[in-house]
Design a protein around this motif. Structure first.
Motif, PDB file in Angstrom:
ATOM      1  N   VAL A 141       8.631  -1.165  33.404  1.00  0.00           N
ATOM      2  CA  VAL A 141       7.649  -2.345  32.824  1.00  0.00           C
ATOM      3  C   VAL A 141       8.446  -3.666  33.360  1.00  0.00           C
ATOM      4  CG1 VAL A 141       6.575  -3.685  30.924  1.00  0.00           C
ATOM      5  CG2 VAL A 141       6.709  -0.976  31.090  1.00  0.00           C
ATOM      6  N   ASP A 142       9.715  -3.761  33.271  1.00  0.00           N
ATOM      7  CA  ASP A 142      10.450  -5.112  33.354  1.00  0.00           C
ATOM      8  C   ASP A 142      10.161  -5.194  34.916  1.00  0.00           C
ATOM      9  OD1 ASP A 142      10.900  -5.702  30.818  1.00  0.00           O
ATOM     10  OD2 ASP A 142      12.978  -4.617  30.978  1.00  0.00           O
ATOM     11  N   CYS A 175       6.842  -6.616  35.603  1.00  0.00           N
ATOM     12  CA  CYS A 175       6.668  -8.059  35.124  1.00  0.00           C
ATOM     13  C   CYS A 175       7.356  -9.112  36.132  1.00  0.00           C
ATOM     14  CB  CYS A 175       7.336  -8.108  33.721  1.00  0.00           C
ATOM     15  SG  CYS A 175       6.423  -7.304  32.495  1.00  0.00           S
ATOM     16  N   GLY A 232       1.784  -9.883  33.965  1.00  0.00           N
ATOM     17  CA  GLY A 232       2.287 -10.058  32.467  1.00  0.00           C
ATOM     18  C   GLY A 232       2.777  -8.911  32.122  1.00  0.00           C
ATOM     19  N   ARG A 233       3.403  -8.932  30.755  1.00  0.00           N
ATOM     20  CA  ARG A 233       4.001  -7.625  30.065  1.00  0.00           C
ATOM     21  C   ARG A 233       2.873  -6.842  29.822  1.00  0.00           C
ATOM     22  NH1 ARG A 233       8.113  -5.195  28.334  1.00  0.00           N
ATOM     23  NH2 ARG A 233       9.583  -6.972  29.450  1.00  0.00           N
ATOM     24  N   ARG A 234       1.699  -7.380  29.214  1.00  0.00           N
ATOM     25  CA  ARG A 234       0.450  -6.485  28.778  1.00  0.00           C
ATOM     26  C   ARG A 234       0.042  -5.865  30.149  1.00  0.00           C
ATOM     27  NH1 ARG A 234      -4.022  -8.847  25.173  1.00  0.00           N
ATOM     28  NH2 ARG A 234      -2.102  -8.979  23.680  1.00  0.00           N
ATOM     29  N   ALA A 244       1.401  -5.153  32.868  1.00  0.00           N
ATOM     30  CA  ALA A 244       2.536  -4.335  33.431  1.00  0.00           C
ATOM     31  C   ALA A 244       2.618  -3.076  32.537  1.00  0.00           C
ATOM     32  CB  ALA A 244       3.887  -4.733  33.557  1.00  0.00           C
ATOM     33  N   GLU A 245       2.484  -3.277  31.469  1.00  0.00           N
ATOM     34  CA  GLU A 245       2.265  -1.953  30.610  1.00  0.00           C
ATOM     35  C   GLU A 245       1.250  -0.954  30.832  1.00  0.00           C
ATOM     36  OE1 GLU A 245       2.427  -3.443  26.329  1.00  0.00           O
ATOM     37  OE2 GLU A 245       4.886  -3.755  26.669  1.00  0.00           O
TER      38      GLU A 245
END
Length: 678
Positions: free
Chosen positions: A615-616, A619, A625-627, A629-630
Motif C-alpha cells: 500500500v505504501d 501511495c 491516495g491511501r484509500r 491504494a488500499e
C-alpha cells in the motif's frame, strides 16, 4: 389509381425481339421509358401481383393507363432510342438529372482561316478542336491567359477581327504581345495556323519536347549574350509550367480516359466524372440524380453514360466505371460506334487508375453530402418536409420535435440503443441519448425497443411530477451525447415529449413502442416506424404502410432522422465492444479512472509488479491516495493472476506475458464472420 390488368396486353401479343417501351398515363403523357433485350418477359414482369413489385414500380404501373412498344433490330438501337425518348418526353418515373447544363470547353476553330481560341458550350462542331470540359469558364480563361504569352493565337470575335483589318490597327492584345495580330499582317495565315496547332499540341499533353526546345533556345541566347531574349524565353517557360500545374499529371502521357463514379442512397445519387486527356485531369463535371425508378449502381452507370455521350460528348479510348451495365455488350458497341473505334469500358482493378477512381468516388460522396446539407439547411424545404409528414400521418400539427430510437448489437452481444432528437428539421445533438439494454440478455429487437421507450417516457413522467428536480439517472449510459448539466453536475433530462416518435423498424417495433406508451398512459405522442428495406412508414394498428413519394421531402427528413439514430447507435455499440475486448484487471476497480490507471501501469511497468506492491508503494504514485491504494491492493489480491502466455510457435513460456504495462487485450473467440445489426 388504375388497375394494371385493364391495359395488360393480350397473351402472345408482345414480341420477343429487342425493343423500347413507353408507359402512358390517362392523359396520354409518357411517364416511363424502358428498353429490353426481349420485350415479352420484361413487360410481363410489370403485370404480376402488385405485392411482389418494388413500391416505385407499383406506383408507376398503377399511375399508367396504357403501354406501347417499338421493336428494333439490336440492343444498341434500343439503347439509342431509349435515350432519345427520355430526352424528348422527360418521363416522371425515369431517372432525373438535376444538373443537365452544358459544361464549358476550350475550343480552337481550326476550320477558319485564322483559328481562334474561345470558350464554347453545347454540341461539338466539325473542324473545331475541343479540350475539356471544365467545371468553370474562368478556369479556361486563366489557362488561356498564361498560354497566350507563348502561343499568341487570336481570341477576338469575327466582328472585332474584321474591324481591325479595316482600320489597320490591332486591338490591345496585339500591342501587349498576347496576340500575333494577323489582322494587320504581322504574321501570315500559315504562321498563325502553326501557332494554333502548337497551342493544340500543348493542350493535348505533348509538353515535354516543347519545353526542352525552349530551354535549349534560352541557353543558346544566354551564351550569345542575348539576355533580353533569354529572359523572355525564361518567362515563357515559367508561364507554361504554371499552366501545366493547373492540370496535375496523374496517369501515363498517352492515357485518354473518362472516369465515372457514383455515390448513392435510397432516394438520390451523385455522379462525378473526371476527364483525363494526355495523362492530365482536363475537366470535371457532375450532377445529382433522383432515383425515381428502381435502379442499382450498374443501372445508374448506364444512365450516366447515356447522359454524358448521348449529347455529342467525345468518347475517349477508355471509360472507367464502378460497375458494368448489364448487359455490357450493347453499351460497349454503342460507345464504339460514337467514337468510330473500340472503347475499353471496364472497372479498374489496380494501379494508378484504381487510385484515381477512388478520388473520383470521394468527390461523388462529397457532392452528395453537400447536396444533402444544402437541402437540409433550407428553411422552406424543412417546413415543407414537416408539413408533408403531418399530412401523411394525419397529425393535428407539424411535428416540430421528432425523436427516433434505434437498436444495435453484434450477434446479441453489447445490445445498446440510441435516441436522437430533431427540432424544426435540424439535429439537436446536445439532447441525444444512449442506452444500454439491461432488462434481459440476448438478441430481441422488439423487447429492446419496448424497454428503451419505457425508460425514456418513465423519466419524462418523473420530471413532470417533480417540477424543478432532475431524476437520478438509471445508469451512466443514459447520458446525452454532449448535453448541458445542472449546477449539481447531473445531466439534464428531457422535460418535453416529442410531437412524433419514430422507431427504426416495421410493425413489430411499432407495436412494442405503442405497448410501452400505453402502459405508461401516454396517448398524446404520435408514433410511426420507418422500415429500411422499402422505406415504408408504419403506423400502430395498421395492416398497410403509408408509402410516401420517393421525391417527398418528408420521406427524406424521416430517412435522415433514422440514419442519424443508426449512426449514433452503431458508434456506441462499437465503443462498448472495444471496451469489453480491451478490459484489464484494473478496469473494474471502484474509483480508479483512466488517468490514474495509466499512472499505476507506467510507474510499476507491469501488472505482476503492481500486484506485488504494498500500500505504501502504491501511495508513492502521484495522484494515488491511501484509500485508493488500499482499494487497488485489495482488488488485485482477491484475483487469481493471469496464466503465463505461451508462444504457440515455439512453446516458450513468456514470463510477463499477461502482465505487460500495456493493457491486455482479450482474444476474440474464433467465430464465423458476423455483421452488426442495427
Amino acid at each position: 389509381m388504375a388497375d394494371p390488368s385493364t391495359y395488360r396486353p393480350a397473351p402472345g401479343a408482345i414480341p420477343t425481339s429487342p425493343g423500347v417501351y413507353k408507359f402512358r398515363d390517362a392523359h396520354g403523357r409518357v411517364i416511363y421509358v424502358g428498353k429490353a433485350k426481349s420485350l415479352r418477359p420484361r413487360l410481363s414482369s410489370y403485370f404480376q401481383d402488385l405485392a411482389g413489385l418494388h413500391p416505385r414500380t407499383a406506383t408507376m404501373v398503377t399511375t399508367a393507363a396504357s403501354v406501347e412498344w417499338t421493336v428494333v433490330g439490336t440492343e444498341v438501337e434500343a439503347l439509342q432510342l431509349e435515350y432519345s425518348w427520355i430526352k424528348e418526353f422527360d418521363p416522371r418515373f425515369n431517372v432525373k438529372y438535376r444538373d443537365d447544363k452544358s459544361y464549358p470547353e476550350l475550343a480552337v476553330t481550326l476550320d477558319e482561316e485564322y483559328p481562334r481560341v474561345q470558350v464554347m458550350r453545347g454540341a461539338h462542331k466539325k473542324g473545331v478542336r475541343y479540350f475539356g470540359p471544365y467545371g468553370h469558364a474562368w478556369a479556361i480563361r486563366e489557362t488561356v491567359d498564361l498560354l497566350l504569352r507563348v502561343f499568341p493565337v487570336r481570341t477576338c470575335s469575327n466582328g472585332v477581327f474584321k474591324r481591325a483589318r479595316q482600320v489597320g490597327r490591332p486591338c490591345l492584345l496585339g500591342y501587349i504581345g498576347k496576340c500575333a495580330a494577323p489582322c494587320v499582317g504581322k504574321v501570315s495565315a500559315d504562321e498563325h495556323r502553326e501557332l494554333a496547332e502548337d497551342f493544340c499540341d500543348f493542350m493535348a499533353g505533348r509538353t515535354g519536347n516543347y519545353l526542352r526546345r525552349l530551354e535549349e533556345e534560352m541557353r543558346e541566347a544566354a551564351a550569345e549574350l542575348e539576355y533580353e531574349k533569354a529572359a523572355r524565353l525564361r518567362d515563357d517557360i515559367g508561364a507554361l509550367k504554371r499552366a501545366m500545374e493547373k492540370n496535375a499529371i496523374v496517369l501515363a502521357d498517352a492515357t485518354d480516359a473518362d472516369l465515372l463514379a457514383v455515390a448513392e442512397d435510397e432516394l438520390e445519387a451523385a455522379v462525378q466524372i473526371f476527364h483525363v486527356r494526355g495523362g492530365r485531369v482536363r475537366g470535371q463535371r457532375g450532377w445529382v440524380t433522383d432515383k425515381v425508378e428502381d435502379v442499382d449502381t450498374a443501372g445508374l452507370v448506364e444512365h450516366a453514360l447515356q447522359q454524358l455521350y448521348g449529347g455529342g460528348e467525345s468518347v475517349p479510348r477508355e471509360v472507367l466505371v464502378p460497375a458494368l451495365p448489364d448487359p455490357v455488350g450493347p453499351v460497349r458497341e454503342w460507345l464504339g460506334g460514337l467514337r468510330g473505334s473500340q472503347v475499353d469500358l471496364r472497372v479498374p482493378q489496380r494501379g494508378d487508375k484504381k487510385d484515381l477512381m477512388a478520388t473520383v468516388q470521394r468527390n461523388a460522396q462529397q457532392a452528395l453530402a453537400l447536396h444533402k446539407t444544402k437541402r437540409a439547411s433550407d428553411l422552406t424545404t424543412r417546413s415543407r418536409a414537416l408539413q408533408e409528414i403531418a399530412d401523411a400521418l394525419e397529425l393535428d400539427s407539424v411535428p416540430l420535435r421528432i425523436e427516433c430510437f434505434d437498436i444495435s448489437h453484434l450477434q446479441g452481444e453489447d445490445v445498446v440503443a440510441s435516441m436522437v432528437v430533431f427540432e424544426d428539421g435540424l439535429a439537436r445533438k446536445s439532447e441525444y441519448r444512449r442506452f444500454q439494454i439491461k432488462g434481459f440478455e440476448g438478441q430481441d429487437d422488439v423487447r429492446s425497443m419496448h424497454e428503451v421507450i419505457s425508460r425514456r417516457f418513465r423519466r419524462y413522467l418523473q420530471e413532470r411530477e417533480q417540477t424543478g428536480e432532475w431524476a437520478v439517472p438509471e445508469s451512466e449510459d443514459d447520458q446525452p451525447e454532449d448535453g448541458p448539466r445542472t449546477e449539481e453536475g447531473r445531466p439534464k433530462r428531457f422535460a418535453y415529449p416529442p410531437q412524433l416518435l419514430v422507431v427504426d423498424g416495421g410493425q413489430p417495433q411499432v407495436a412494442a413502442a405503442r405497448r410501452a406508451l400505453d402502459e405508461l398512459g401516454i396517448d398524446d405522442v404520435a408514433l410511426c416506424g420507418l422500415a429500411k428495406r422499402l422505406e415504408e412508414v408504419w403506423l400502430p394498428g395498421e395492416d398497410d404502410p403509408v408509402v410516401l413519394p420517393r421525391s417527398s421531402e418528408g420521406l427524406y427528413l424521416l430517412q435522415r432522422v433514422r440514419d442519424e439514430a443508426h449512426r449514433f447507435a452503431i458508434g456506441y455499440q462499437r465503443t462498448k465492444r472495444s471496451k469489453r475486448l480491451t478490459a484489464g484487471e484494473l478496469d473494474s476497480v471502484p474509483g480508479l479512472g483512466e488517468t490514474r490507471r495509466q499512472a499505476l501501469l507506467k510507474h510499476f511497468g507491469s501488472l505482476k509488479k503492481l500486484r506485488a506492491a504494498t500500500v505504501d508503494e502504491l501511495c508513492a504514485v502521484p495522484g494515488i491516495g491511501r484509500r485508493t491504494a488500499e482499494t487497488v491492493a485489495a482488488a488485485l489480491s482477491s484475483r487469481t493472476p493471469a496464466a503465463p502466455a505461451v508462444n504457440t510457435a515455439t512453446g516458450e513460456i513468456i514470463e510477463d506475458g499477461a502482465d505487460q504495462a500495456a493493457e491486455p487485450v482479450a482474444a476474440a473467440p474464433q467465430t464465423a464472420p458476423s455483421q452488426e445489426t442495427p
